[in-house]
Design a protein around this motif. Structure first.
Motif, PDB file in Angstrom:
ATOM      1  N   ARG A  30       0.337  -1.203  -0.575  1.00  0.00           N
ATOM      2  CA  ARG A  30      -0.028  -0.104   0.133  1.00  0.00           C
ATOM      3  C   ARG A  30       1.151   0.821   0.013  1.00  0.00           C
ATOM      4  NH1 ARG A  30      -4.983  -1.952  -1.309  1.00  0.00           N
ATOM      5  NH2 ARG A  30      -5.398  -4.351  -0.541  1.00  0.00           N
ATOM      6  N   ILE A  31      -0.158   2.255  -0.459  1.00  0.00           N
ATOM      7  CA  ILE A  31       1.255   3.678  -0.619  1.00  0.00           C
ATOM      8  C   ILE A  31       0.989   4.185   0.417  1.00  0.00           C
ATOM      9  CG2 ILE A  31       1.252   5.790  -1.988  1.00  0.00           C
ATOM     10  CD1 ILE A  31       0.014   4.556  -4.145  1.00  0.00           C
ATOM     11  N   PRO A  32       1.750   4.505   0.963  1.00  0.00           N
ATOM     12  CA  PRO A  32       1.288   5.175   2.717  1.00  0.00           C
ATOM     13  C   PRO A  32       0.544   6.637   2.452  1.00  0.00           C
ATOM     14  CG  PRO A  32       3.964   5.394   1.961  1.00  0.00           C
ATOM     15  CD  PRO A  32       3.382   4.439   1.113  1.00  0.00           C
ATOM     16  N   GLY A  33      -0.081   6.327   3.280  1.00  0.00           N
ATOM     17  CA  GLY A  33      -1.317   7.790   3.157  1.00  0.00           C
ATOM     18  C   GLY A  33      -2.140   7.394   2.202  1.00  0.00           C
ATOM     19  N   HIS A  34      -2.445   6.301   1.661  1.00  0.00           N
ATOM     20  CA  HIS A  34      -3.390   6.090   0.643  1.00  0.00           C
ATOM     21  C   HIS A  34      -3.555   4.715   0.986  1.00  0.00           C
ATOM     22  CE1 HIS A  34      -3.327  10.267  -1.308  1.00  0.00           C
ATOM     23  NE2 HIS A  34      -1.588   9.912  -0.900  1.00  0.00           N
ATOM     24  N   PRO A  35      -4.126   3.844   2.122  1.00  0.00           N
ATOM     25  CA  PRO A  35      -3.769   2.577   1.944  1.00  0.00           C
ATOM     26  C   PRO A  35      -5.331   2.092   1.223  1.00  0.00           C
ATOM     27  CG  PRO A  35      -5.869   3.762   3.221  1.00  0.00           C
ATOM     28  CD  PRO A  35      -4.597   5.019   2.609  1.00  0.00           C
ATOM     29  N   ASP A  36      -5.545   2.810   0.082  1.00  0.00           N
ATOM     30  CA  ASP A  36      -6.469   2.275  -1.024  1.00  0.00           C
ATOM     31  C   ASP A  36      -5.843   1.863  -2.793  1.00  0.00           C
ATOM     32  OD1 ASP A  36      -6.672   4.699  -1.464  1.00  0.00           O
ATOM     33  OD2 ASP A  36      -8.273   5.355  -2.297  1.00  0.00           O
ATOM     34  N   ARG A  37      -4.607   2.590  -2.206  1.00  0.00           N
ATOM     35  CA  ARG A  37      -3.712   2.290  -3.670  1.00  0.00           C
ATOM     36  C   ARG A  37      -2.593   1.749  -3.320  1.00  0.00           C
ATOM     37  NH1 ARG A  37      -2.110   7.888  -5.641  1.00  0.00           N
ATOM     38  NH2 ARG A  37      -1.196   6.508  -7.525  1.00  0.00           N
ATOM     39  N   LEU A  38      -2.456   1.230  -4.554  1.00  0.00           N
ATOM     40  CA  LEU A  38      -0.722   0.238  -4.273  1.00  0.00           C
ATOM     41  C   LEU A  38      -0.056   0.341  -5.058  1.00  0.00           C
ATOM     42  CD1 LEU A  38      -2.292  -3.591  -5.515  1.00  0.00           C
ATOM     43  CD2 LEU A  38      -1.901  -2.953  -2.976  1.00  0.00           C
ATOM     44  N   GLU A  44      19.257  -1.761  -4.503  1.00  0.00           N
ATOM     45  CA  GLU A  44      20.291  -1.892  -4.800  1.00  0.00           C
ATOM     46  C   GLU A  44      21.380  -2.063  -4.348  1.00  0.00           C
ATOM     47  OE1 GLU A  44      20.663   1.908  -6.501  1.00  0.00           O
ATOM     48  OE2 GLU A  44      20.507   2.592  -4.491  1.00  0.00           O
ATOM     49  N   PRO A  45      22.425  -2.444  -5.431  1.00  0.00           N
ATOM     50  CA  PRO A  45      23.312  -2.999  -3.928  1.00  0.00           C
ATOM     51  C   PRO A  45      24.305  -2.053  -3.063  1.00  0.00           C
ATOM     52  CG  PRO A  45      24.642  -3.602  -6.279  1.00  0.00           C
ATOM     53  CD  PRO A  45      23.153  -3.020  -5.770  1.00  0.00           C
ATOM     54  N   GLY A  46      24.565  -2.230  -1.800  1.00  0.00           N
ATOM     55  CA  GLY A  46      24.677  -0.759  -0.821  1.00  0.00           C
ATOM     56  C   GLY A  46      25.946  -1.773   0.648  1.00  0.00           C
ATOM     57  N   GLN A  47      26.041  -0.751   1.103  1.00  0.00           N
ATOM     58  CA  GLN A  47      26.372  -0.959   1.943  1.00  0.00           C
ATOM     59  C   GLN A  47      25.379  -2.068   3.328  1.00  0.00           C
ATOM     60  OE1 GLN A  47      28.254   2.459   4.009  1.00  0.00           O
ATOM     61  NE2 GLN A  47      29.708   2.533   2.726  1.00  0.00           N
ATOM     62  N   ARG A  48      26.256  -3.010   4.220  1.00  0.00           N
ATOM     63  CA  ARG A  48      25.165  -3.901   5.090  1.00  0.00           C
ATOM     64  C   ARG A  48      25.827  -2.614   6.919  1.00  0.00           C
ATOM     65  NH1 ARG A  48      26.010  -6.670   9.921  1.00  0.00           N
ATOM     66  NH2 ARG A  48      24.641  -8.670  10.033  1.00  0.00           N
ATOM     67  N   THR A  49      24.211  -2.530   6.717  1.00  0.00           N
ATOM     68  CA  THR A  49      24.393  -1.587   8.636  1.00  0.00           C
ATOM     69  C   THR A  49      23.900  -2.197   9.875  1.00  0.00           C
ATOM     70  OG1 THR A  49      22.180  -0.682   8.019  1.00  0.00           O
ATOM     71  CG2 THR A  49      24.052   0.290   6.981  1.00  0.00           C
ATOM     72  N   GLY A  50      23.383  -3.223   8.727  1.00  0.00           N
ATOM     73  CA  GLY A  50      22.591  -3.720   9.728  1.00  0.00           C
ATOM     74  C   GLY A  50      21.056  -3.413  10.452  1.00  0.00           C
ATOM     75  N   ALA A  51      20.371  -2.500   9.642  1.00  0.00           N
ATOM     76  CA  ALA A  51      20.088  -1.427  10.515  1.00  0.00           C
ATOM     77  C   ALA A  51      19.069  -1.487   9.595  1.00  0.00           C
ATOM     78  CB  ALA A  51      20.375  -0.184  11.172  1.00  0.00           C
ATOM     79  N   TYR A  52      17.307  -1.853   9.867  1.00  0.00           N
ATOM     80  CA  TYR A  52      16.288  -1.339   9.000  1.00  0.00           C
ATOM     81  C   TYR A  52      14.766  -1.017   9.692  1.00  0.00           C
ATOM     82  CZ  TYR A  52      15.484  -6.131   9.865  1.00  0.00           C
ATOM     83  OH  TYR A  52      15.104  -7.348  10.360  1.00  0.00           O
ATOM     84  N   ARG A  53      13.648  -0.511   9.405  1.00  0.00           N
ATOM     85  CA  ARG A  53      12.793  -0.747   9.633  1.00  0.00           C
ATOM     86  C   ARG A  53      11.722  -1.947   9.192  1.00  0.00           C
ATOM     87  NH1 ARG A  53       9.777   4.852   7.919  1.00  0.00           N
ATOM     88  NH2 ARG A  53       7.815   4.206   8.799  1.00  0.00           N
ATOM     89  N   ARG A  54      10.521  -2.286   9.569  1.00  0.00           N
ATOM     90  CA  ARG A  54      10.501  -3.807   9.235  1.00  0.00           C
ATOM     91  C   ARG A  54       8.356  -3.418   9.418  1.00  0.00           C
ATOM     92  NH1 ARG A  54      10.065  -9.945   9.693  1.00  0.00           N
ATOM     93  NH2 ARG A  54       8.068 -10.436   9.714  1.00  0.00           N
ATOM     94  N   GLY A  55       8.117  -3.077   8.141  1.00  0.00           N
ATOM     95  CA  GLY A  55       6.365  -2.548   8.283  1.00  0.00           C
ATOM     96  C   GLY A  55       5.870  -3.996   7.781  1.00  0.00           C
ATOM     97  N   THR A  56       4.157  -4.187   7.681  1.00  0.00           N
ATOM     98  CA  THR A  56       3.696  -5.452   6.893  1.00  0.00           C
ATOM     99  C   THR A  56       3.023  -4.812   5.612  1.00  0.00           C
ATOM    100  OG1 THR A  56       1.279  -4.373   8.153  1.00  0.00           O
ATOM    101  CG2 THR A  56       2.750  -5.884   9.183  1.00  0.00           C
ATOM    102  N   THR A  57       2.030  -4.468   5.229  1.00  0.00           N
ATOM    103  CA  THR A  57       1.958  -4.316   3.849  1.00  0.00           C
ATOM    104  C   THR A  57       1.647  -2.870   3.151  1.00  0.00           C
ATOM    105  OG1 THR A  57      -0.847  -4.307   4.732  1.00  0.00           O
ATOM    106  CG2 THR A  57       0.692  -6.395   3.998  1.00  0.00           C
ATOM    107  N   THR A  58       2.399  -1.792   3.828  1.00  0.00           N
ATOM    108  CA  THR A  58       1.825  -0.362   3.920  1.00  0.00           C
ATOM    109  C   THR A  58       4.432  -0.634   3.026  1.00  0.00           C
ATOM    110  OG1 THR A  58       0.496   0.165   4.895  1.00  0.00           O
ATOM    111  CG2 THR A  58       2.275   1.428   4.031  1.00  0.00           C
ATOM    112  N   LEU A  59       4.363  -0.024   2.211  1.00  0.00           N
ATOM    113  CA  LEU A  59       5.582   0.915   1.915  1.00  0.00           C
ATOM    114  C   LEU A  59       6.458   1.354   2.995  1.00  0.00           C
ATOM    115  CD1 LEU A  59       7.694   0.588  -0.966  1.00  0.00           C
ATOM    116  CD2 LEU A  59       6.711   2.591  -1.230  1.00  0.00           C
TER     117      LEU A  59
END
Length: 214
Positions: free
Chosen positions: A108-116, A159-174
């Motif tokens: 889903r698009i952030p702020g627009h849950p009715d749009r993919l 894309e290829p980059g650096q391994r920071t080991g940090a990220y955010r996790r979510g469910t079905t919204t970008l």
């Protein structure tokens, strides 16, 4: 943990192999062609077609987890669904859990849950729409399949980059920054894959993304 990575020569698959080896897991890397020269030591390399369900189910036997990191070649996006179906069938036959690395399109698009994301030209330029549609169909195949699966949607930019080991996790919204930027390095996506395999989050469909500060 014994992990089988299908599509191990690709951008995501190769990094999943590297990350898994660094954590001490037992790796089987499946390639369509011969073993790459830079494969980490200790990895078992196997040639095989992802659509060969019988061969894949034998490879998956006794595996704790499978990572499906295949990606259709340009112009062959129609292979995504049958390839995913074959891997799900093989995983189900072997009784193994499978993590499918898919695309951002079904989020889903952030702020627009009715749009993919699939419907947004800001995230999916015209030249990538066919591939994006294939990833959305790929998730539909998973949802209809009885295998023990989990589907990981990367952010819009992977894309290829650096391994920071940090990220955010979510469910079905970008996951995106305030300016709409949605990204992660392939290295950190691999971190998220292994984190999920080691400690399942409970969501069949989830996504990850970098923090705004990198």
């Amino acid at each position: 943990m014994k992990i089988v990575v299908v599509g191990a020569a690709g951008m995501v698959g190769s990094r999943v192999v590297t990350e898994a080896v660094s954590r001490g897991h037992d790796l089987v890397a499946v390639f369509r062609t011969q073993r790459p020269a830079d494969l980490p030591s200790g990895v078992t390399a196997v040639e095989g077609e992802a659509t060969d369900t019988d061969h894949m189910s034998r490879l998956f036997k006794d595996a704790d987890a499978i990572v499906a990191a295949t990606r259709p070649a340009p112009g062959h996006e129609d292979t995504a669904v049958p390839t995913t179906t074959a891997l799900l069938d093989a995983a189900a036959a072997a009784g193994a859990r499978i993590l499918v690395v898919g695309g951002a399109a079904p989020l889903r698009i952030p702020g627009h849950p009715d749009r993919l994301v699939l419907e947004s030209p800001d995230y999916v330029p015209r030249q990538f729409r066919t591939l994006a549609a294939a990833s959305a169909a790929q998730l539909d195949v998973c949802r209809a399949h009885p295998a023990d699966w989990v589907y990981l949607s990367p952010p819009a930019l992977l894309e290829p980059g650096q391994r920071t080991g940090a990220y955010r996790r979510g469910t079905t919204t970008l996951i995106a920054d305030a300016d709409g930027t949605s990204r992660i390095s392939a290295e950190d996506l691999a971190v998220a894959v292994l984190d999920e395999l080691e400690n399942p989050g409970g969501d069949q469909h989830f996504t990850v993304g970098h923090q705004a500060d990198g």
